[in-house]
Design an enzyme around this catalytic site. Structure first.
Site, PDB file in Angstrom:
ATOM      1  N   ASP A 170      -1.349   9.048  -5.639  1.00 59.13           N
ATOM      2  CA  ASP A 170       0.217   8.527  -5.311  1.00 59.13           C
ATOM      3  C   ASP A 170       1.157   9.666  -6.330  1.00 59.13           C
ATOM      4  O   ASP A 170       2.273   9.398  -5.582  1.00 59.13           O
ATOM      5  CB  ASP A 170      -0.078   6.836  -5.775  1.00 59.13           C
ATOM      6  CG  ASP A 170      -1.066   6.164  -5.131  1.00 59.13           C
ATOM      7  OD1 ASP A 170      -1.623   7.093  -4.186  1.00 59.13           O
ATOM      8  OD2 ASP A 170      -1.359   5.093  -4.877  1.00 59.13           O
TER       9      ASP A 170
ATOM     10  N   SER B 233       2.423   2.363  -3.142  1.00 57.06           N
ATOM     11  CA  SER B 233       2.626   2.673  -4.037  1.00 57.06           C
ATOM     12  C   SER B 233       3.572   2.392  -5.295  1.00 57.06           C
ATOM     13  O   SER B 233       4.970   3.437  -5.298  1.00 57.06           O
ATOM     14  CB  SER B 233       2.258   4.038  -3.522  1.00 57.06           C
ATOM     15  OG  SER B 233       1.264   4.548  -4.556  1.00 57.06           O
TER      16      SER B 233
ATOM     17  N   GLY C 116       0.729  -1.379  -0.074  1.00 55.80           N
ATOM     18  CA  GLY C 116       0.029   0.156  -0.022  1.00 55.80           C
ATOM     19  C   GLY C 116       0.499   1.294  -0.198  1.00 55.80           C
ATOM     20  O   GLY C 116       0.438   2.040   0.073  1.00 55.80           O
TER      21      GLY C 116
HETATM   22  P1  ADP Z   1       1.893  -1.131  -4.548  1.00 60.72           P
HETATM   23  O1  ADP Z   1       2.180  -0.060  -6.344  1.00 60.72           O
HETATM   24  O2  ADP Z   1       0.544  -1.276  -3.434  1.00 60.72           O
HETATM   25  O3  ADP Z   1       3.232  -1.477  -3.891  1.00 60.72           O
HETATM   26  P2  ADP Z   1       1.266  -2.474  -7.082  1.00 60.72           P
HETATM   27  O4  ADP Z   1       0.496  -4.106  -7.647  1.00 60.72           O
HETATM   28  O5  ADP Z   1       0.141  -1.113  -7.907  1.00 60.72           O
HETATM   29  O6  ADP Z   1       0.980  -1.959  -5.473  1.00 60.72           O
HETATM   30  O7  ADP Z   1       2.151  -2.864  -7.985  1.00 60.72           O
HETATM   31  C1  ADP Z   1       3.181  -3.769  -7.289  1.00 60.72           C
HETATM   32  C2  ADP Z   1       4.435  -4.038  -8.906  1.00 60.72           C
HETATM   33  O8  ADP Z   1       5.048  -3.083  -8.522  1.00 60.72           O
HETATM   34  C3  ADP Z   1       5.292  -5.764  -8.246  1.00 60.72           C
HETATM   35  O9  ADP Z   1       3.927  -6.264  -9.232  1.00 60.72           O
HETATM   36  C4  ADP Z   1       6.052  -5.069  -9.926  1.00 60.72           C
HETATM   37  O10 ADP Z   1       5.272  -5.265 -10.679  1.00 60.72           O
HETATM   38  C5  ADP Z   1       6.272  -3.500  -9.649  1.00 60.72           C
HETATM   39  N1  ADP Z   1       6.981  -3.509  -8.503  1.00 60.72           N
HETATM   40  C6  ADP Z   1       7.412  -2.323  -8.083  1.00 60.72           C
HETATM   41  N2  ADP Z   1       8.480  -2.021  -6.848  1.00 60.72           N
HETATM   42  C7  ADP Z   1       9.384  -3.553  -8.376  1.00 60.72           C
HETATM   43  C8  ADP Z   1      10.616  -3.577  -8.281  1.00 60.72           C
HETATM   44  N3  ADP Z   1      11.647  -3.163  -6.914  1.00 60.72           N
HETATM   45  N4  ADP Z   1      11.140  -4.575  -9.628  1.00 60.72           N
HETATM   46  C9  ADP Z   1      10.367  -4.504  -9.943  1.00 60.72           C
HETATM   47  N5  ADP Z   1       9.105  -4.353 -10.364  1.00 60.72           N
HETATM   48  C10 ADP Z   1       8.672  -3.528  -9.373  1.00 60.72           C
HETATM   49 MG    MG Z   2       0.262   0.385  -7.006  1.00 63.65          MG
END
Ligand code: ADP
Ligand code: MG
Length: 405
Positions: A195, A149, A147
Protein backbone atom coordinates in the site's frame (compact mmCIF):
# COMPACT_ATOMS: atom_id res chain seq x y z
CA UNK A 1 6.38 12.06 -17.26
CA UNK A 2 4.85 15.34 -16.17
CA UNK A 3 7.39 17.21 -14.02
CA UNK A 4 5.60 20.54 -13.57
CA UNK A 5 4.11 21.05 -10.09
CA UNK A 6 0.66 19.53 -10.06
CA UNK A 7 -2.22 21.84 -9.45
CA UNK A 8 -4.47 20.56 -6.70
CA UNK A 9 -7.65 22.58 -6.46
CA UNK A 10 -8.11 21.65 -2.81
CA UNK A 11 -4.72 22.80 -1.51
CA UNK A 12 -5.50 26.51 -1.18
CA UNK A 13 -8.80 25.94 0.59
CA UNK A 14 -7.19 23.54 3.04
CA UNK A 15 -4.44 26.06 3.81
CA UNK A 16 -7.08 28.74 4.50
CA UNK A 17 -8.99 26.38 6.73
CA UNK A 18 -5.77 25.53 8.56
CA UNK A 19 -5.07 29.21 9.21
CA UNK A 20 -8.62 29.78 10.45
CA UNK A 21 -8.21 26.84 12.84
CA UNK A 22 -4.67 27.28 14.12
CA UNK A 23 -4.17 31.02 13.73
CA UNK A 24 -1.19 30.90 11.37
CA UNK A 25 -0.69 29.63 7.81
CA UNK A 26 0.72 26.13 7.25
CA UNK A 27 4.31 25.70 6.09
CA UNK A 28 2.98 23.62 3.22
CA UNK A 29 0.36 21.12 2.05
CA UNK A 30 1.20 17.54 1.08
CA UNK A 31 -0.94 14.85 -0.52
CA UNK A 32 -0.76 11.06 -0.80
CA UNK A 33 -3.20 8.80 -2.64
CA UNK A 34 -5.08 5.63 -1.78
CA UNK A 35 -4.49 2.61 -4.00
CA UNK A 36 -6.19 -0.19 -5.88
CA UNK A 37 -4.48 -3.50 -6.50
CA UNK A 38 -4.85 -4.33 -10.19
CA UNK A 39 -3.58 -7.90 -9.75
CA UNK A 40 -1.42 -9.94 -7.36
CA UNK A 41 -3.44 -10.98 -4.32
CA UNK A 42 -1.96 -12.74 -1.26
CA UNK A 43 1.36 -12.81 -3.09
CA UNK A 44 3.02 -10.10 -0.98
CA UNK A 45 3.75 -12.17 2.11
CA UNK A 46 4.92 -15.02 -0.15
CA UNK A 47 7.69 -12.69 -1.37
CA UNK A 48 6.05 -12.49 -4.78
CA UNK A 49 4.75 -9.81 -7.13
CA UNK A 50 1.95 -7.24 -6.90
CA UNK A 51 0.69 -4.59 -9.33
CA UNK A 52 -1.20 -1.82 -7.49
CA UNK A 53 -1.65 1.76 -8.65
CA UNK A 54 -2.09 5.10 -6.89
CA UNK A 55 -5.62 6.44 -7.40
CA UNK A 56 -7.12 9.87 -7.94
CA UNK A 57 -8.41 10.00 -4.37
CA UNK A 58 -5.98 11.30 -1.80
CA UNK A 59 -5.34 12.43 1.75
CA UNK A 60 -4.13 16.02 2.05
CA UNK A 61 -2.33 17.39 5.10
CA UNK A 62 -1.58 21.02 5.87
CA UNK A 63 1.25 21.19 8.42
CA UNK A 64 3.02 23.85 10.45
CA UNK A 65 5.99 23.15 12.70
CA UNK A 66 5.40 24.85 16.03
CA UNK A 67 9.03 25.57 16.90
CA UNK A 68 9.60 27.43 13.67
CA UNK A 69 7.91 30.75 14.32
CA UNK A 70 11.06 32.72 15.27
CA UNK A 71 13.78 34.11 13.05
CA UNK A 72 16.79 31.86 12.57
CA UNK A 73 19.45 32.77 15.15
CA UNK A 74 16.96 33.97 17.75
CA UNK A 75 18.14 33.04 21.27
CA UNK A 76 14.69 31.61 21.96
CA UNK A 77 14.67 29.21 19.04
CA UNK A 78 16.12 26.31 21.04
CA UNK A 79 13.37 26.60 23.62
CA UNK A 80 10.65 26.58 21.02
CA UNK A 81 12.25 23.58 19.32
CA UNK A 82 11.57 21.74 22.56
CA UNK A 83 7.85 22.35 22.09
CA UNK A 84 6.81 18.77 21.31
CA UNK A 85 3.05 19.37 21.35
CA UNK A 86 1.20 17.90 18.37
CA UNK A 87 -2.29 19.12 17.46
CA UNK A 88 -4.24 17.09 14.93
CA UNK A 89 -7.58 17.76 13.29
CA UNK A 90 -9.46 15.93 10.52
CA UNK A 91 -12.16 17.61 8.47
CA UNK A 92 -14.28 14.44 8.63
CA UNK A 93 -15.72 12.51 11.55
CA UNK A 94 -16.33 14.28 14.83
CA UNK A 95 -13.82 17.06 14.09
CA UNK A 96 -12.30 16.73 17.52
CA UNK A 97 -8.88 18.26 18.05
CA UNK A 98 -6.41 15.59 19.19
CA UNK A 99 -3.55 16.69 21.43
CA UNK A 100 -0.42 14.62 21.88
CA UNK A 101 3.18 14.94 22.99
CA UNK A 102 5.63 13.86 20.30
CA UNK A 103 8.17 13.05 23.01
CA UNK A 104 5.87 10.62 24.83
CA UNK A 105 4.43 8.24 22.25
CA UNK A 106 3.73 4.62 23.21
CA UNK A 107 2.95 1.88 20.65
CA UNK A 108 -0.60 0.57 20.97
CA UNK A 109 -1.72 3.41 23.23
CA UNK A 110 -3.46 5.63 20.67
CA UNK A 111 -6.89 4.39 19.66
CA UNK A 112 -8.31 7.18 17.47
CA UNK A 113 -7.37 7.97 13.86
CA UNK A 114 -4.43 9.91 15.35
CA UNK A 115 -2.57 6.60 15.61
CA UNK A 116 -1.71 6.90 11.91
CA UNK A 117 0.01 10.32 11.97
CA UNK A 118 1.47 9.69 15.44
CA UNK A 119 2.72 6.26 14.32
CA UNK A 120 4.69 8.03 11.63
CA UNK A 121 6.17 10.45 14.17
CA UNK A 122 7.13 7.52 16.39
CA UNK A 123 8.71 5.57 13.50
CA UNK A 124 10.73 8.63 12.48
CA UNK A 125 12.00 9.01 16.04
CA UNK A 126 12.91 5.32 16.17
CA UNK A 127 14.95 5.98 13.04
CA UNK A 128 16.82 8.76 14.85
CA UNK A 129 14.96 11.70 13.30
CA UNK A 130 13.95 14.48 15.68
CA UNK A 131 10.35 15.56 15.14
CA UNK A 132 9.39 18.86 16.81
CA UNK A 133 5.82 19.73 17.74
CA UNK A 134 3.48 20.56 14.85
CA UNK A 135 -0.11 21.40 13.93
CA UNK A 136 -1.79 19.31 11.24
CA UNK A 137 -5.11 19.51 9.40
CA UNK A 138 -6.14 16.40 7.45
CA UNK A 139 -8.67 16.28 4.64
CA UNK A 140 -9.10 13.01 2.74
CA UNK A 141 -11.43 11.86 -0.01
CA UNK A 142 -10.23 8.24 0.14
CA UNK A 143 -13.27 6.26 1.31
CA UNK A 144 -12.70 4.56 4.67
CA UNK A 145 -12.55 0.80 4.91
CA UNK A 146 -13.37 0.21 1.22
CA UNK A 147 -10.06 -1.53 0.64
CA UNK A 148 -8.47 1.58 -0.86
CA UNK A 149 -6.03 2.06 2.03
CA UNK A 150 -7.28 5.30 3.47
CA UNK A 151 -5.01 4.69 6.46
CA UNK A 152 -1.85 4.44 4.35
CA UNK A 153 -2.85 7.57 2.44
CA UNK A 154 -2.74 9.43 5.77
CA UNK A 155 0.58 7.91 6.82
CA UNK A 156 2.19 8.60 3.46
CA UNK A 157 0.98 12.22 3.37
CA UNK A 158 2.29 12.77 6.90
CA UNK A 159 5.69 11.18 6.32
CA UNK A 160 6.15 13.14 3.08
CA UNK A 161 5.33 16.35 4.94
CA UNK A 162 7.61 15.62 7.92
CA UNK A 163 10.42 14.45 5.65
CA UNK A 164 10.34 17.81 3.89
CA UNK A 165 9.86 19.93 7.01
CA UNK A 166 12.58 18.27 9.11
CA UNK A 167 15.01 18.06 6.19
CA UNK A 168 15.46 14.36 6.97
CA UNK A 169 16.19 13.57 3.31
CA UNK A 170 14.58 10.13 3.35
CA UNK A 171 14.25 8.23 0.08
CA UNK A 172 10.90 6.78 -1.02
CA UNK A 173 12.22 3.30 -0.12
CA UNK A 174 13.07 4.45 3.40
CA UNK A 175 9.65 6.06 3.81
CA UNK A 176 8.01 2.79 2.70
CA UNK A 177 9.88 0.91 5.42
CA UNK A 178 9.17 3.53 8.09
CA UNK A 179 5.42 3.64 7.39
CA UNK A 180 5.38 -0.16 7.50
CA UNK A 181 7.10 0.00 10.88
CA UNK A 182 4.50 2.57 12.03
CA UNK A 183 1.62 0.28 10.95
CA UNK A 184 3.13 -2.91 12.34
CA UNK A 185 4.64 -1.72 15.62
CA UNK A 186 2.66 1.41 16.57
CA UNK A 187 -0.82 0.89 15.04
CA UNK A 188 -0.54 -2.89 15.46
CA UNK A 189 -1.67 -3.97 11.98
CA UNK A 190 0.40 -6.77 10.38
CA UNK A 191 0.49 -5.22 6.91
CA UNK A 192 3.12 -5.53 4.18
CA UNK A 193 4.65 -2.92 1.89
CA UNK A 194 2.26 -2.86 -1.06
CA UNK A 195 0.00 0.00 0.00
CA UNK A 196 2.75 2.45 0.91
CA UNK A 197 4.76 1.54 -2.16
CA UNK A 198 1.81 2.43 -4.39
CA UNK A 199 1.05 5.63 -2.47
CA UNK A 200 4.65 6.86 -2.25
CA UNK A 201 6.04 5.58 -5.54
CA UNK A 202 3.02 5.66 -7.88
CA UNK A 203 2.94 7.90 -10.96
CA UNK A 204 0.27 9.38 -13.18
CA UNK A 205 -0.91 6.87 -15.82
CA UNK A 206 1.16 4.03 -14.37
CA UNK A 207 0.84 0.94 -12.22
CA UNK A 208 3.53 0.04 -9.69
CA UNK A 209 5.11 -3.35 -10.36
CA UNK A 210 6.56 -4.30 -7.00
CA UNK A 211 8.78 -7.25 -6.21
CA UNK A 212 7.99 -7.92 -2.55
CA UNK A 213 11.23 -9.86 -2.05
CA UNK A 214 13.71 -7.09 -2.78
CA UNK A 215 11.22 -4.18 -2.76
CA UNK A 216 12.25 -3.03 -6.24
CA UNK A 217 9.68 -1.08 -8.22
CA UNK A 218 9.11 -0.64 -11.93
CA UNK A 219 6.48 1.73 -13.26
CA UNK A 220 4.31 0.11 -15.94
CA UNK A 221 2.10 2.18 -18.27
CA UNK A 222 -1.57 1.68 -17.46
CA UNK A 223 -3.36 4.17 -19.69
CA UNK A 224 -6.84 2.71 -19.38
CA UNK A 225 -8.60 5.94 -20.38
CA UNK A 226 -6.61 6.26 -23.59
CA UNK A 227 -7.70 2.73 -24.48
CA UNK A 228 -11.35 3.70 -24.01
CA UNK A 229 -11.63 1.84 -20.71
CA UNK A 230 -12.67 2.76 -17.21
CA UNK A 231 -11.77 0.90 -14.06
CA UNK A 232 -14.85 0.58 -11.88
CA UNK A 233 -14.53 -0.13 -8.18
CA UNK A 234 -17.55 -1.93 -6.74
CA UNK A 235 -17.48 -1.60 -2.96
CA UNK A 236 -19.74 -4.38 -1.69
CA UNK A 237 -19.95 -2.72 1.73
CA UNK A 238 -19.63 -6.09 3.40
CA UNK A 239 -16.88 -7.45 5.61
CA UNK A 240 -17.54 -10.99 6.71
CA UNK A 241 -16.77 -11.81 10.29
CA UNK A 242 -14.30 -14.60 9.45
CA UNK A 243 -12.05 -12.19 7.53
CA UNK A 244 -9.33 -12.01 10.21
CA UNK A 245 -9.24 -15.74 10.90
CA UNK A 246 -9.38 -16.46 7.17
CA UNK A 247 -6.36 -14.25 6.52
CA UNK A 248 -4.32 -15.89 9.27
CA UNK A 249 -5.21 -19.40 8.14
CA UNK A 250 -4.29 -18.61 4.51
CA UNK A 251 -0.92 -17.30 5.63
CA UNK A 252 -0.40 -20.45 7.70
CA UNK A 253 -1.24 -22.65 4.68
CA UNK A 254 1.30 -20.78 2.57
CA UNK A 255 3.98 -21.22 5.22
CA UNK A 256 3.19 -24.92 5.52
CA UNK A 257 3.32 -25.28 1.74
CA UNK A 258 6.70 -23.54 1.48
CA UNK A 259 8.14 -25.59 4.31
CA UNK A 260 6.90 -28.90 2.89
CA UNK A 261 8.26 -28.03 -0.55
CA UNK A 262 11.60 -26.97 0.94
CA UNK A 263 11.61 -23.38 -0.32
CA UNK A 264 12.11 -20.07 1.51
CA UNK A 265 8.79 -18.71 0.21
CA UNK A 266 6.17 -19.76 -2.37
CA UNK A 267 7.76 -17.21 -4.71
CA UNK A 268 10.37 -19.90 -5.32
CA UNK A 269 7.90 -22.46 -6.71
CA UNK A 270 7.64 -22.46 -10.51
CA UNK A 271 4.45 -23.28 -12.41
CA UNK A 272 6.14 -26.40 -13.79
CA UNK A 273 6.71 -27.70 -10.26
CA UNK A 274 3.02 -27.72 -9.35
CA UNK A 275 2.41 -31.31 -10.41
CA UNK A 276 5.18 -32.50 -8.12
CA UNK A 277 3.77 -30.29 -5.34
CA UNK A 278 0.38 -31.98 -5.72
CA UNK A 279 1.96 -35.27 -4.62
CA UNK A 280 3.64 -33.74 -1.58
CA UNK A 281 0.81 -31.58 -0.19
CA UNK A 282 -2.62 -32.30 1.22
CA UNK A 283 -5.38 -31.21 -1.22
CA UNK A 284 -6.29 -27.97 0.58
CA UNK A 285 -2.69 -26.78 0.99
CA UNK A 286 -2.07 -27.68 -2.64
CA UNK A 287 -4.89 -25.42 -3.82
CA UNK A 288 -3.65 -22.55 -1.65
CA UNK A 289 -0.15 -22.99 -3.11
CA UNK A 290 -1.52 -23.20 -6.65
CA UNK A 291 -3.27 -19.86 -6.20
CA UNK A 292 -0.08 -18.11 -5.11
CA UNK A 293 2.11 -19.70 -7.79
CA UNK A 294 -0.33 -19.00 -10.64
CA UNK A 295 -1.13 -15.51 -9.33
CA UNK A 296 2.56 -14.56 -9.40
CA UNK A 297 2.65 -15.75 -13.01
CA UNK A 298 -0.46 -13.70 -13.82
CA UNK A 299 1.17 -10.55 -12.44
CA UNK A 300 4.20 -11.10 -14.68
CA UNK A 301 1.94 -11.73 -17.68
CA UNK A 302 -0.12 -8.61 -16.92
CA UNK A 303 3.05 -6.51 -16.80
CA UNK A 304 4.19 -7.97 -20.15
CA UNK A 305 0.77 -7.43 -21.67
CA UNK A 306 0.50 -3.82 -20.48
CA UNK A 307 3.94 -3.08 -21.92
CA UNK A 308 3.41 -4.83 -25.24
CA UNK A 309 -0.29 -4.56 -26.06
CA UNK A 310 -2.02 -2.33 -23.52
CA UNK A 311 -4.85 -2.58 -21.00
CA UNK A 312 -7.47 -3.88 -23.43
CA UNK A 313 -5.64 -7.24 -23.31
CA UNK A 314 -5.51 -7.98 -19.59
CA UNK A 315 -9.18 -8.91 -19.08
CA UNK A 316 -8.60 -12.67 -19.19
CA UNK A 317 -5.87 -12.39 -16.55
CA UNK A 318 -8.19 -10.47 -14.20
CA UNK A 319 -10.90 -13.11 -14.68
CA UNK A 320 -8.45 -15.95 -14.05
CA UNK A 321 -7.24 -14.19 -10.89
CA UNK A 322 -10.78 -14.04 -9.57
CA UNK A 323 -11.46 -17.70 -10.36
CA UNK A 324 -8.26 -18.67 -8.54
CA UNK A 325 -9.21 -16.69 -5.43
CA UNK A 326 -12.74 -18.07 -5.50
CA UNK A 327 -11.90 -21.74 -6.11
CA UNK A 328 -8.32 -22.33 -4.94
CA UNK A 329 -7.73 -19.73 -2.23
CA UNK A 330 -11.41 -19.59 -1.21
CA UNK A 331 -11.45 -15.98 -0.08
CA UNK A 332 -14.33 -14.65 -2.17
CA UNK A 333 -17.92 -14.36 -0.96
CA UNK A 334 -21.38 -14.24 -2.62
CA UNK A 335 -21.38 -10.43 -2.90
CA UNK A 336 -17.96 -10.33 -4.59
CA UNK A 337 -18.84 -13.18 -6.96
CA UNK A 338 -22.10 -11.47 -7.87
CA UNK A 339 -20.33 -8.16 -8.56
CA UNK A 340 -17.72 -9.86 -10.75
CA UNK A 341 -20.16 -12.10 -12.66
CA UNK A 342 -22.65 -9.30 -13.25
CA UNK A 343 -19.96 -6.90 -14.46
CA UNK A 344 -18.60 -9.55 -16.84
CA UNK A 345 -22.09 -10.36 -18.11
CA UNK A 346 -22.77 -6.72 -18.92
CA UNK A 347 -19.74 -5.70 -20.93
CA UNK A 348 -16.71 -5.58 -18.56
CA UNK A 349 -13.68 -7.12 -20.28
CA UNK A 350 -12.30 -8.43 -16.99
CA UNK A 351 -13.22 -8.35 -13.31
CA UNK A 352 -11.91 -9.62 -10.01
CA UNK A 353 -12.19 -9.14 -6.30
CA UNK A 354 -9.36 -7.00 -4.96
CA UNK A 355 -7.85 -6.89 -1.50
CA UNK A 356 -7.73 -9.44 1.28
CA UNK A 357 -11.11 -11.05 0.59
CA UNK A 358 -14.31 -12.04 2.45
CA UNK A 359 -15.81 -8.69 1.42
CA UNK A 360 -14.45 -5.32 0.38
CA UNK A 361 -14.30 -4.32 -3.25
CA UNK A 362 -14.23 -5.80 -6.74
CA UNK A 363 -12.78 -4.08 -9.80
CA UNK A 364 -14.17 -4.27 -13.33
CA UNK A 365 -12.24 -3.07 -16.39
CA UNK A 366 -15.00 -1.79 -18.63
CA UNK A 367 -15.26 -0.15 -22.06
CA UNK A 368 -16.53 3.37 -21.54
CA UNK A 369 -19.68 2.68 -23.59
CA UNK A 370 -20.67 -0.14 -21.20
CA UNK A 371 -19.99 1.72 -17.95
CA UNK A 372 -23.60 2.69 -17.27
CA UNK A 373 -24.89 -0.75 -18.18
CA UNK A 374 -22.47 -2.40 -15.74
CA UNK A 375 -23.36 0.06 -12.98
CA UNK A 376 -27.10 -0.43 -13.45
CA UNK A 377 -26.85 -4.21 -13.69
CA UNK A 378 -24.75 -4.54 -10.53
CA UNK A 379 -27.08 -2.30 -8.52
CA UNK A 380 -30.07 -4.32 -9.75
CA UNK A 381 -28.42 -7.69 -9.06
CA UNK A 382 -27.54 -6.64 -5.49
CA UNK A 383 -31.11 -5.46 -4.87
CA UNK A 384 -32.56 -8.68 -6.31
CA UNK A 385 -30.28 -10.77 -4.08
CA UNK A 386 -31.20 -8.75 -0.99
CA UNK A 387 -27.65 -7.46 -0.48
CA UNK A 388 -26.79 -3.99 0.83
CA UNK A 389 -26.56 -1.50 -2.06
CA UNK A 390 -22.95 -1.31 -3.32
CA UNK A 391 -20.96 1.86 -3.88
CA UNK A 392 -19.67 2.08 -7.45
CA UNK A 393 -17.11 4.59 -8.67
CA UNK A 394 -14.25 4.91 -11.15
CA UNK A 395 -10.57 5.35 -10.34
CA UNK A 396 -7.69 6.40 -12.56
CA UNK A 397 -3.95 5.84 -12.04
CA UNK A 398 -2.72 9.06 -10.46
CA UNK A 399 0.42 10.66 -9.01
CA UNK A 400 2.11 9.37 -5.88
CA UNK A 401 2.72 11.41 -2.73
CA UNK A 402 3.83 14.99 -3.38
CA UNK A 403 3.89 18.50 -2.04
CA UNK A 404 0.95 20.49 -3.42
CA UNK A 405 1.46 23.90 -1.81
P1 ADP B 1 -8.53 1.22 4.89
O1 ADP B 1 -7.13 1.64 5.08
O2 ADP B 1 -8.67 -0.02 4.08
O3 ADP B 1 -9.40 2.31 4.37
P2 ADP B 1 -8.36 0.95 7.74
O4 ADP B 1 -9.27 0.38 8.77
O5 ADP B 1 -6.98 0.44 7.65
O6 ADP B 1 -9.12 0.84 6.33
O7 ADP B 1 -8.26 2.52 7.93
C1 ADP B 1 -9.41 3.29 8.17
C2 ADP B 1 -9.12 4.21 9.33
O8 ADP B 1 -8.29 5.29 8.88
C3 ADP B 1 -10.34 4.87 9.91
O9 ADP B 1 -10.95 4.07 10.90
C4 ADP B 1 -9.76 6.13 10.52
O10 ADP B 1 -9.15 5.86 11.77
C5 ADP B 1 -8.64 6.48 9.55
N1 ADP B 1 -9.08 7.47 8.57
C6 ADP B 1 -9.21 7.33 7.24
N2 ADP B 1 -9.60 8.49 6.64
C7 ADP B 1 -9.71 9.39 7.63
C8 ADP B 1 -10.09 10.79 7.70
N3 ADP B 1 -10.41 11.49 6.61
N4 ADP B 1 -10.09 11.39 8.91
C9 ADP B 1 -9.75 10.70 10.02
N5 ADP B 1 -9.41 9.41 10.03
C10 ADP B 1 -9.38 8.76 8.87
MG1 MG C 1 -5.64 0.38 6.08
Amino acid sequence: MNTTPRIDAQAGGLAARFEATFGAPPHGVWAAPGRVNLIGEHTDYNEGFVLPFAIDKRARTAVRLRGDTLQKGSPHQGALREDTTVRLLSTSGGQVLVLADAAKLTPGAVKSWAKYPLGVVWALQQHGIQVPGFDLLLDSDVPLGAGLSSSHAIECAVITALNDLTGAGLTAEEMVRLTQHAENAFVGAPTGIMDQSASLRGALGHAVFLDCRDQTVQLVPFAAQEAGLVLLVIDTKVSHSHADGGYASRRASCELGAETLGVKALRDVAIGELEKARELLDPVTFRRVRHVVTENERVLQTVDMLRSQGPAHIGGLLDASHASMRDDFEISCPELDLAVDTARGNGAIGARMTGGGFGGSAIALTPVQHEQQVRDAVVRAFADAGHTAPDIFTVTPAAGAERIL
